[in-house]
Enzyme design. Structure first.
Site, short mmCIF file in Angstrom:
data_model
loop_
_atom_site.label_atom_id
_atom_site.label_comp_id
_atom_site.label_asym_id
_atom_site.label_seq_id
_atom_site.Cartn_x
_atom_site.Cartn_y
_atom_site.Cartn_z
CB THR A 12 -1.08 0.04 1.07
OG1 THR A 12 -2.16 0.01 0.50
CG2 THR A 12 -0.90 1.10 2.12
CE LYS A 44 -4.26 -1.70 -0.20
NZ LYS A 44 -3.04 -1.60 -0.83
N GLY A 56 -7.45 6.40 5.79
CA GLY A 56 -6.89 5.49 5.10
C GLY A 56 -5.78 4.43 5.99
CB SER A 135 5.41 -0.13 0.75
OG SER A 135 4.88 -1.15 1.61
#
Length: 182
Positions: A12, A44, A56, A135
């Protein structure tokens, strides 16, 4: 992988931007387990507190959903006051034996505020009105800052373009992008 090791879950990119009285928050849809993509279209982000906030998450999905549920409870308890609800969630997250094991982060935007809430008790309000977690967050954050400085794009368009750029760089981010706007 050894029997007692948990698989590494990386996934994500979530980014939120405040600009010209508008707020946008978006994410990609990729979910990975180790080095394998297991889903391309995970949602998300979601609206909270009568649609006045968008949140989120990044991290383990079950953990993040648990935290979102707790955050919604705090919003209700504090009449939608974002700052107060965020601080109370961070305190509980840090001190509760069950919650402190959860591996996730939250990014939340309202029409005039952007916050990151972490499991270490941090509630961060960035000076530039841009929140990014996950990430690919640093790629998306860099892109958003450049777009804020050198374009007149809307908050929504900055989020969309930043996620696209992150998806071109980060292997844990894809281009199945969802953006919500206030």
């Amino acid at each position: 992988m050894k029997n007692n090791e948990k698989p590494i879950i990386r996934s994500t990119t979530v980014i939120g931007v405040l600009r010209d009285g508008k707020a946008a928050l978006g994410s990609d849809g990729q979910m990975t387990l180790g080095n394998t993509v297991i889903k391309h279209s995970t949602r998300k982000i979601r609206r909270l507190y009568q649609g006045k906030l968008i949140a989120g998450f990044a991290g383990a999905t079950a953990d993040a959903v648990t935290l979102l549920d707790r955050f919604e409870e705090k919003l209700e308890a504090y009449n939608g006051k974002l700052d107060r609800a965020a601080v109370e969630l961070a305190k509980e997250w840090r001190t509760d034996k069950y919650l402190r094991r959860l591996e996730a982060m939250l990014a939340i935007v309202s029409s005039d505020k952007a916050l990151i809430i972490s499991g270490t008790g941090d509630v961060i309000e960035p000076e530039d009105g841009i929140v990014a977690i996950g990430s690919g967050s640093m790629y998306a954050l860099s892109a958003a800052r450049a777009l804020m400085k050198h374009s007149s794009l809307s908050a929504r368009d900055i989020v969309q373009e930043s996620l696209k750029i992150a998806s071109d760089i980060c292997i844990y981010t894809n281009d199945h992008i969802i953006v919500e706007e206030l």
